[in-house]
Every structure is written in structure tokens, then in C-alpha cells.
Design an enzyme around this catalytic site. Structure first.
Site, short mmCIF file in Angstrom:
data_model
loop_
_atom_site.label_atom_id
_atom_site.label_comp_id
_atom_site.label_asym_id
_atom_site.label_seq_id
_atom_site.Cartn_x
_atom_site.Cartn_y
_atom_site.Cartn_z
N PHE A 57 0.84 -1.36 -0.01
CA PHE A 57 -0.12 -0.16 -0.11
C PHE A 57 0.82 1.21 0.07
O PHE A 57 1.76 1.45 1.03
CB PHE A 57 -1.03 0.14 1.18
CG PHE A 57 -1.82 1.44 1.40
CD1 PHE A 57 -2.72 0.99 0.43
CD2 PHE A 57 -1.53 2.40 1.90
CE1 PHE A 57 -3.71 2.20 0.27
CE2 PHE A 57 -2.36 3.82 1.54
CZ PHE A 57 -3.56 3.24 0.81
N LYS A 91 2.44 10.85 7.19
CA LYS A 91 1.74 10.47 8.60
C LYS A 91 1.91 11.19 9.81
O LYS A 91 1.71 12.37 9.91
CB LYS A 91 1.40 8.93 8.79
CG LYS A 91 0.72 8.35 7.52
CD LYS A 91 0.09 6.95 7.81
CE LYS A 91 -0.95 6.86 6.75
NZ LYS A 91 -0.55 5.73 5.68
N ASP A 107 9.51 2.65 1.93
CA ASP A 107 8.35 3.68 2.40
C ASP A 107 8.08 3.41 3.88
O ASP A 107 7.40 2.38 4.25
CB ASP A 107 7.08 3.31 1.54
CG ASP A 107 5.91 4.12 1.71
OD1 ASP A 107 5.76 4.72 2.57
OD2 ASP A 107 4.84 4.00 1.03
C1 LIG Z 1 -0.75 5.65 4.27
C2 LIG Z 1 0.26 5.30 3.26
C3 LIG Z 1 0.68 6.09 2.45
C4 LIG Z 1 -0.49 7.11 1.63
O1 LIG Z 1 -0.36 8.38 2.38
P1 LIG Z 1 -1.59 9.42 2.26
O2 LIG Z 1 -1.17 10.23 3.55
O3 LIG Z 1 -2.68 8.44 2.65
O4 LIG Z 1 -1.42 9.72 0.95
C5 LIG Z 1 1.57 5.35 1.35
N1 LIG Z 1 2.61 4.77 1.86
C6 LIG Z 1 2.23 3.82 3.17
C7 LIG Z 1 3.16 3.00 3.60
C8 LIG Z 1 1.05 4.28 3.96
O5 LIG Z 1 0.81 3.59 5.04
#
Ligand SMILES: *Cc1c(COP(=O)(O)O)cnc(C)c1O
Length: 405
Positions: free
Chosen positions: A138, A252, A223
Site C-alpha cells: 500500500f 503520517k 516507504d
Molecule cells: C498511508 C500510506 C501511504 C499514503 O499516505 P496518504 O497520506 O494517505 O497519501 C503511503 N504509504 C504507506 C506505507 C502508507 O501507510
């Protein structure tokens, strides 16, 4: 249903299905609904609320800066951005950082950087660069990113998608090695898959992946938008394997739960592929975001939240693993990042999360029928115990079939 829910349902797109609670106030690890009922936040806004809600120091940084200077765009320097980027680089060991807002934008930035690096530095033939990702990933919701999702719903109806991505099984370093070609620019991976179900890879996976990427001149991009900033008990989850990636995305928790702040951080030779005009964002790195981001990083270190996550996370996992209940298939996690996978035919994670809401505990289901726990890192041990007791009780009800899946 109250007025605000009716308005939201009438005028809002139905792209979320919120749980039946209307939140009106937050402080620390607690949230209150419009009737004044208190809930413990074991979800932490998908890890955006790592500092607890409305952390006084972060609210202070936000309001002080809002009175002083707001958005000016990157057409000018501001007196706030440098300190934020410098602190983020010093903490992560990266050379340079590019500020964006949402996590998806930071990932898009990573994809653009990797491709341009492939053409300018690695000399991959034009338009042939490939990026390898993992099954169950994700990384956000843009067209490019959902194009390489393995969740059918995320893709359904949104094609055509950009080419140049291929996916390999998560946790399988040999599969990565086999998928690399001379045109491979980068491997993009979550050190622990969050939305995919709090999936922890086998020990040493990331170290092996880092070795393969180095040998093959492929960028390793971690990520860490959900797993970073102390969530797993290290600043970055990749540090559990002693790995220093070529680039990292953060988001986040970086915004302190107050506003969207994300970063793409990288080695200098990667970041330097960006020239003026190549990439940007109107709000990215604005003075308020920079002030809050810097305060968030300082708070993380000065309040010892990383060690706290390691210590209390071990407690949370031990307590969850001690629950004896046939509904539980597996408990996974690291630090204050835990998932309880349920036996699909015995209980649905979504139903359990709804029942936990009634019991005063906010959680959320992920894929793989898993109930997630990512509480604010400021949580106390006694508060974890209270929440886990509620989880055990609710799962007991399901096991006794008082409640049906
Ligand atoms: C939540 C998330 C994203 C996307 O972040 P948004 O602020 O919702 O665009 C990307 N990578 C990971 C691992 C995430 O958990």
C-alpha cells in the site's frame, strides 16, 4: 444519526464507510464523541496521531507559526523550511529532502526520482525504466500507485495505468533478485506492510534486499510513511535490519496529527536529478508544515517516544499473544504496531472492530481479516492493559457465538 452525519452522507462522496461514531474532541490517547462518551484510540489515525491528539507542544508550534507566517509557496525562501529539512536529514542519515503534503505525493516523488535517476545516472534507455514493488503493498491512491496495487478494488475502474512496474512476493529476496533486469531503477518496499495486514517479513529480509540492490545498482526505497518515526520501536523500521536505504518516504506522524506533511529523502546523487521546474507542490514545505514537522521530530526524540514504542510495543504484543481464543489465527507486529489476524470463518475483523467501538476501543480492520493496533506512542502501559482486556472480552463473546460474524 445527527445532523453532521446526515450532511456528510448527503454531500460527501461515499469513498469511505466510517464506523458509527461522530468524534468531536481529542486529547492524548483519548477521543470523545459528540455525546461526551470517551474512547481509547488504539488506531492512531493510521499512525498519523503518533503524538496523541492535540499534543500541546505541536499545537503551540502550529498556532505560533500561523500567527507569524503562513503559506508563501516555494517561489521564495522561507525562514522555516531549512531547519525542518536539516533535522529530518540528520535523523534519517539522508543527504537531502523534498517536502510534499500527503504520503501518496511523497511516493510519487520517489517514483519520479527513481525513474529520472535511472535515465540520468544508470543510463537506462529512454522510457524503459522499471520499478519493482511487492504484492500486498500500500503506497497511496494516485493512478500510478493504485496501478501497481494487488488489491483488485483499488484498481477496478481506474485504468489505464502507467507502465513500468512489476510486483514480487513480499518477504522473498530471491524473487526480487530474479525480477531485476538491467532496466530496473528501484525496489520500493514497506519494511512492514501496514494496510496489507501488519505483515512482518522474515528476519534478515531487508538486509538481503539491500545487498541485492547494491550489487545490481538498483535503488532501495523504503516507504516508512506508516512504519517510520518510532512506530515499530526504531526511528525507521528498516533499522531493525541495520539497513540504510538509498531513499525513504515519511508522512503520517510527520504532521503531528495536525496537518499533512510528507517528505521524500534521498542520497544526494538521487535527489540531484531534480532541477528547478521538474517537480513541486504549492503547499509542500510551507512555513506551518515546516514548523509542525520540525516540532514533531523534536518531540519524538525529546520525549523518548521511540524507546517507548519499543518497550510498550513488546508489552502490547505479549499481552495480545497471551489471549487464548480459537478466533485468533496470528498476532503480528513490532513496536506499537500490531495486527491480530482472525480466522475468517469464525469472525470478521470489521465486525470485531465495530463491537470494540461499543466497548470504548477504537481500532480498524485491514486486509487479511486483521484488526490493527497503532495507538499514539504516548500511551501508558495501564492503558494498553485496559484496551487489551476489552479485546479479550470481545473476542470471547465472538468465540461463545453471542455475536455472529
Ligand atoms: C498511508 C500510506 C501511504 C499514503 O499516505 P496518504 O497520506 O494517505 O497519501 C503511503 N504509504 C504507506 C506505507 C502508507 O501507510
Amino acid at each position: 444519526m445527527d445532523g453532521s452525519v446526515q450532511l456528510e452522507m448527503r454531500f460527501g462522496a461515499a469513498n469511505y464507510a466510517p464506523m458509527p461514531v461522530t468524534l468531536a474532541r481529542g486529547k492524548g490517547i483519548y477521543l470523545w464523541d459528540e455525546n461526551g462518551r470517551r474512547y481509547i484510540d488504539m488506531m492512531g489515525a493510521y499512525s498519523a496521531a503518533s503524538f496523541g491528539h492535540c499534543h500541546p507542544r505541536l499545537v503551540q508550534a502550529l498556532t505560533d507559526q500561523a500567527r507569524q507566517l503562513d503559506t508563501v509557496s516555494r517561489a521564495y525562501f522561507s525562514d522555516r523550511l531549512g531547519a525542518f529539512l536539516g533535522r529530518a536529514c540528520a535523523l534519517t542519515g539522508m543527504d537531502q529532502a523534498l517536502p510534499m503534503n500527503s504520503g501518496a505525493e511523497a511516493v510519487e516523488t520517489a517514483l519520479k526520482a527513481a525513474r529520472k535517476w535511472a535515465y540520468k545516472v544508470k543510463e537506462v534507455p529512454a522510457d524503459r525504466a522499471e520499478i519493482i514493488v511487492c504484492d500486498g503493498n500500500f503506497h497511496g491512491r494516485t493512478i500510478a500507485i493504485v496501478g501497481f496495487s494487488s488489491v483488485p478494488q483499488y484498481r477496478d475502474g481506474f485504468g489505464p495505468f502507467p507502465a513500468g512496474f512489476r510486483s514480487v512476493p513480499f518477504g522473498d529476496a530471491a524473487a526480487l533478485r530474479a525480477a531485476i533486469t538491467p532496466n530496473t531503477a528501484a525496489f520500493l518496499v514497506e519494511p512492514i506492510q501496514g494496510e496489507g495486514g501488519i505483515n512482518v517479513p522474515p528476519p534478515g529480509y531487508l538486509a538481503e534486499v539491500a545487498r541485492i540492490c547494491r550489487e545490481q545498482n538498483v535503488l532501495l526505497i523504503c516507504d516508512e510513511i506508516q512504519s517510520g518515526l518510532g512506530r515499530t520501536g526504531k526511528l525507521l523500521a528498516c533499522q531493525h535490519d541495520g539497513v540504510k536505504p538509498d531513499a525513504v518516504t515519511l508522512g503520517k506522524a510527520l504532521g503531528g496529527g495536525l496537518l499533512p506533511v510528507s517528505l521524500f529523502l534521498a542520497r544526494r546523487d538521487v535527489m540531484q536529478v531534480f532541477k528547478p521546474g521538474d517537480h513541486g507542490s504549492t503547499f509542500g514545505g510551507n512555513p506551518i508544515a515546516a514548523a509542525v514537522g520540525l516540532a514533531a521530530l523534536n518531540t519524538l526524540i525529546e520525549e523518548n517516544l521511540i524507546e517507548r514504542s519499543a518497550r510498550l510495543g513488546a508489552h502490547l504484543l505479549a499481552r495480545l499473544r497471551a489471549i487464548r481464543n480459537p478466533i485468533i489465527r496470528e498476532v503480528r507486529g513490532r513496536g506499537l504496531f500490531a495486527g491480530v489476524e482472525l480466522e475468517r470463518d469464525l469472525a470478521s475483523a470489521a465486525t470485531v472492530a465495530r463491537r470494540l467501538l461499543q466497548a470504548g476501543v477504537l481500532t480498524k480492520d485491514t486486509h487479511r481479516n486483521t484488526v490493527r493496533f497503532a495507538p499514539p506512542l504516548v500511551i501508558e502501559e495501564s492503558e494498553i492493559d485496559w484496551a487489551v482486556d476489552r479485546v479479550a472480552e470481545v473476542l470471547d463473546e465472538f468465540a461463545r457465538a453471542d455475536v455472529h460474524p
